[in-house]
Write a protein that holds these residues in place. Structure first.
Motif, PDB file in Angstrom:
ATOM      1  N   THR A  71      45.509  49.328  47.484  1.00 36.74           N
ATOM      2  CA  THR A  71      44.103  49.286  47.894  1.00 36.74           C
ATOM      3  C   THR A  71      43.563  47.883  47.745  1.00 36.74           C
ATOM      4  O   THR A  71      43.920  47.164  46.800  1.00 36.74           O
ATOM      5  CB  THR A  71      43.255  50.276  47.073  1.00 36.74           C
ATOM      6  N   LEU A  72      42.735  47.484  48.684  1.00 35.41           N
ATOM      7  CA  LEU A  72      42.154  46.143  48.656  1.00 35.41           C
ATOM      8  C   LEU A  72      41.066  46.016  47.593  1.00 35.41           C
ATOM      9  O   LEU A  72      40.743  44.921  47.164  1.00 35.41           O
ATOM     10  CB  LEU A  72      41.565  45.799  50.029  1.00 35.41           C
ATOM     11  N   THR A  73      40.485  47.142  47.186  1.00 35.29           N
ATOM     12  CA  THR A  73      39.372  47.130  46.235  1.00 35.29           C
ATOM     13  C   THR A  73      39.845  47.666  44.891  1.00 35.29           C
ATOM     14  O   THR A  73      40.123  48.850  44.751  1.00 35.29           O
ATOM     15  CB  THR A  73      38.210  47.991  46.754  1.00 35.29           C
ATOM     16  N   LYS A  74      39.939  46.800  43.909  1.00 36.42           N
ATOM     17  CA  LYS A  74      40.417  47.204  42.594  1.00 36.42           C
ATOM     18  C   LYS A  74      39.393  48.111  41.913  1.00 36.42           C
ATOM     19  O   LYS A  74      38.197  48.016  42.171  1.00 36.42           O
ATOM     20  CB  LYS A  74      40.673  45.963  41.725  1.00 36.42           C
ATOM     21  N   PRO A  75      39.855  48.976  41.004  1.00 31.50           N
ATOM     22  CA  PRO A  75      38.935  49.846  40.259  1.00 31.50           C
ATOM     23  C   PRO A  75      37.865  49.030  39.540  1.00 31.50           C
ATOM     24  O   PRO A  75      38.158  48.008  38.920  1.00 31.50           O
ATOM     25  CB  PRO A  75      39.860  50.555  39.255  1.00 31.50           C
ATOM     26  N   GLY A  76      36.625  49.481  39.652  1.00 32.91           N
ATOM     27  CA  GLY A  76      35.527  48.798  38.997  1.00 32.91           C
ATOM     28  C   GLY A  76      34.809  47.778  39.847  1.00 32.91           C
ATOM     29  O   GLY A  76      33.741  47.300  39.482  1.00 32.91           O
ATOM     30  N   VAL A  77      35.381  47.436  41.005  1.00 31.07           N
ATOM     31  CA  VAL A  77      34.757  46.478  41.911  1.00 31.07           C
ATOM     32  C   VAL A  77      33.845  47.213  42.881  1.00 31.07           C
ATOM     33  O   VAL A  77      34.234  48.239  43.453  1.00 31.07           O
ATOM     34  CB  VAL A  77      35.818  45.674  42.700  1.00 31.07           C
ATOM     35  N   GLU A  78      32.620  46.731  43.058  1.00 28.14           N
ATOM     36  CA  GLU A  78      31.690  47.331  44.012  1.00 28.14           C
ATOM     37  C   GLU A  78      32.188  47.015  45.427  1.00 28.14           C
ATOM     38  O   GLU A  78      32.241  45.859  45.824  1.00 28.14           O
ATOM     39  CB  GLU A  78      30.286  46.752  43.786  1.00 28.14           C
ATOM     40  N   PRO A  79      32.603  48.021  46.200  1.00 31.06           N
ATOM     41  CA  PRO A  79      33.244  47.768  47.495  1.00 31.06           C
ATOM     42  C   PRO A  79      32.420  46.952  48.470  1.00 31.06           C
ATOM     43  O   PRO A  79      32.964  46.130  49.215  1.00 31.06           O
ATOM     44  CB  PRO A  79      33.488  49.182  48.040  1.00 31.06           C
ATOM     45  N   HIS A  80      31.091  47.160  48.495  1.00 30.56           N
ATOM     46  CA  HIS A  80      30.251  46.475  49.465  1.00 30.56           C
ATOM     47  C   HIS A  80      30.315  44.954  49.306  1.00 30.56           C
ATOM     48  O   HIS A  80      30.127  44.214  50.267  1.00 30.56           O
ATOM     49  CB  HIS A  80      28.795  46.934  49.323  1.00 30.56           C
ATOM     50  N   ASP A  81      30.569  44.495  48.086  1.00 30.33           N
ATOM     51  CA  ASP A  81      30.530  43.062  47.795  1.00 30.33           C
ATOM     52  C   ASP A  81      31.911  42.426  47.751  1.00 30.33           C
ATOM     53  O   ASP A  81      32.052  41.278  47.326  1.00 30.33           O
ATOM     54  CB  ASP A  81      29.833  42.822  46.442  1.00 30.33           C
ATOM     55  N   LEU A  93      37.880  39.005  49.945  1.00 28.10           N
ATOM     56  CA  LEU A  93      39.330  39.000  49.908  1.00 28.10           C
ATOM     57  C   LEU A  93      39.868  37.597  49.676  1.00 28.10           C
ATOM     58  O   LEU A  93      39.350  36.626  50.213  1.00 28.10           O
ATOM     59  CB  LEU A  93      39.895  39.546  51.220  1.00 28.10           C
ATOM     60  N   LYS A  94      40.928  37.516  48.882  1.00 31.84           N
ATOM     61  CA  LYS A  94      41.617  36.248  48.670  1.00 31.84           C
ATOM     62  C   LYS A  94      42.511  35.967  49.876  1.00 31.84           C
ATOM     63  O   LYS A  94      42.963  36.893  50.560  1.00 31.84           O
ATOM     64  CB  LYS A  94      42.453  36.308  47.396  1.00 31.84           C
ATOM     65  N   PRO A  95      42.790  34.690  50.154  1.00 36.83           N
ATOM     66  CA  PRO A  95      43.666  34.364  51.293  1.00 36.83           C
ATOM     67  C   PRO A  95      45.006  35.101  51.226  1.00 36.83           C
ATOM     68  O   PRO A  95      45.548  35.514  52.253  1.00 36.83           O
ATOM     69  CB  PRO A  95      43.856  32.855  51.152  1.00 36.83           C
ATOM     70  N   ARG A  96      45.532  35.279  49.995  1.00 37.18           N
ATOM     71  CA  ARG A  96      46.806  35.983  49.849  1.00 37.18           C
ATOM     72  C   ARG A  96      46.700  37.420  50.348  1.00 37.18           C
ATOM     73  O   ARG A  96      47.588  37.934  51.026  1.00 37.18           O
ATOM     74  CB  ARG A  96      47.226  35.988  48.381  1.00 37.18           C
ATOM     75  N   GLN A  97      45.586  38.080  50.011  1.00 41.16           N
ATOM     76  CA  GLN A  97      45.386  39.466  50.444  1.00 41.16           C
ATOM     77  C   GLN A  97      45.293  39.559  51.959  1.00 41.16           C
ATOM     78  O   GLN A  97      45.842  40.478  52.574  1.00 41.16           O
ATOM     79  CB  GLN A  97      44.120  40.033  49.815  1.00 41.16           C
ATOM     80  N   ILE A  98      44.583  38.609  52.541  1.00 41.55           N
ATOM     81  CA  ILE A  98      44.435  38.605  54.000  1.00 41.55           C
ATOM     82  C   ILE A  98      45.790  38.424  54.666  1.00 41.55           C
ATOM     83  O   ILE A  98      46.130  39.104  55.641  1.00 41.55           O
ATOM     84  CB  ILE A  98      43.458  37.496  54.430  1.00 41.55           C
ATOM     85  N   GLY A  99      46.616  37.504  54.107  1.00 44.36           N
ATOM     86  CA  GLY A  99      47.945  37.272  54.663  1.00 44.36           C
ATOM     87  C   GLY A  99      48.846  38.482  54.553  1.00 44.36           C
ATOM     88  O   GLY A  99      49.618  38.798  55.471  1.00 44.36           O
ATOM     89  N   GLU A 100      48.734  39.199  53.446  1.00 40.08           N
ATOM     90  CA  GLU A 100      49.591  40.362  53.222  1.00 40.08           C
ATOM     91  C   GLU A 100      49.248  41.542  54.116  1.00 40.08           C
ATOM     92  O   GLU A 100      50.085  42.422  54.347  1.00 40.08           O
ATOM     93  CB  GLU A 100      49.499  40.790  51.754  1.00 40.08           C
ATOM     94  N   LEU A 101      48.031  41.566  54.627  1.00 39.56           N
ATOM     95  CA  LEU A 101      47.640  42.676  55.497  1.00 39.56           C
ATOM     96  C   LEU A 101      48.578  42.803  56.696  1.00 39.56           C
ATOM     97  O   LEU A 101      48.872  43.908  57.147  1.00 39.56           O
ATOM     98  CB  LEU A 101      46.202  42.477  55.988  1.00 39.56           C
TER      99      LEU A 101
END
Length: 323
Positions: free
Chosen positions: A66-76, A79-87
């Motif tokens: 999941t792109l949104t880790k537990p405890g992180v407010e999804p609306h805000d 994404l890190k460049p690494r996450q975008i690349g991994e998509l």
């Protein structure tokens, strides 16, 4: 988030060469495309409600991150460049357009063949801070939040019926992405739809006879739920559960609380209860949690979607004076 290892281009080239004979015997894309070393379909979900669907329906045949880790407010979420690349490495992406603008943009760039927008799997509606009331139109829009096309409300997962519709669409799309395991996806989808049907029945019967139909919440996420079960949602300030309500809105809510015999101001687990306590102190009301289920943490009243929704039902029954 579990980080997938990037494969060097030389290794990819070697793998393609070694697999040339088997691939040439197949028409279209390889059934192994988007699968990890264990042969599981590599699934990326945008935030918890999508993660839950992917895990429940995918079962043992998928590896879900999941792109949104537990405890992180999804609306805000940013994404890190690494996450975008991994998509771009994913075999299947499940998201809900209109909830997370940064995710919407990144997924569009990823260009993954099996990308599913859950918003297309059911009918979205427009909801404001008030559902069923006409208390001042100035509070009808959730501030600072892109609700997608024509101001529609994306919080479809809080209505078990709509969530079940989405589940059916996700199941069908997983069958297409991974046809070898289609039978299991159908079986798992049917099981999940049954659980959601039971949840809908529990909400409908539990909220049928109540002393009041009005509930006040810091986060105006419950429009679909309110409409489904004949309730009236009154949001304090819109999308931001931690912002301070205006004096005019406080006065308006005081009047609503008195008129509709409201007993409770709800807040959520991923945000401060400051706003709810401020209003409750001004109106002599209690506070309690009504979880919009955008993430599961150790503070959640349950370990998964079904359990937290059951806790939400219990909180609503108590607040509304269910008979």
């Amino acid at each position: 988030m579990n980080v997938r290892r990037l494969i060097p281009a030389t290794a990819v080239a070697g793998a393609v060469t070694l697999g040339l004979v088997s691939l040439s015997a197949c028409s279209g894309t390889s059934d192994a495309a988007g699968k990890n070393s264990d042969g599981k379909l590599d699934v990326v979900a945008s935030f918890y409600p999508m993660q839950y669907l992917a895990e429940q329906i995918g079962g043992d045949h998928v590896a879900v991150t999941t792109l949104t880790k537990p405890g992180v407010e999804p609306h805000d979420l940013d994404l890190k460049p690494r996450q975008i690349g991994e998509l771009g490495e994913a075999g299947y992406i499940l998201y809900l357009k209109g909830v997370q603008p940064a995710v919407d943009d990144a997924i569009k760039q990823a260009g993954v063949e099996h990308t599913v927008d859950a918003a297309t799997l059911t009918e979205l509606e427009a909801h404001g801070t008030a559902v069923g009331h006409e208390h001042g139109g100035e509070h009808g829009a959730e501030e600072g939040h892109d609700h997608g096309e024509a101001g529609t409300d994306p919080h479809i997962w809080l209505d078990p019926v709509k969530y079940a519709e989405v589940a059916k669409g996700v199941g069908a799309s997983l069958e297409k992405a991974d046809p070898a395991n289609a039978a299991d996806y159908r079986k798992n989808t049917d099981a999940l739809v049954k659980k959601l049907g039971d949840l809908d029945t529990a909400f409908a019967s539990g909220l049928r006879n109540t002393a009041t139909k009005t509930f006040i919440t810091t986060h105006s996420a419950f429009g679909y739920l309110a409409e489904r079960y004949g309730l009236d949602q009154e949001g304090i300030t819109g999308i931001d559960p931690e912002s301070e309500p205006s004096p005019a809105r406080v006065k308006e809510l005081q009047d609503i609380a008195k008129k509709d015999k409201v007993s409770t101001v709800f807040f959520e687990t991923l945000a401060s209860d400051k706003t709810a306590k401020t209003l409750a102190g001004d109106t002599g009301l209690r506070t309690d949690v009504l979880d919009p289920l955008e993430g599961i943490t150790d503070k959640s009243r349950g370990d998964d979607y079904i359990e937290v929704m059951q806790s939400n039902l219990a909180a609503l029954k108590k607040a509304l004076g269910a008979k």
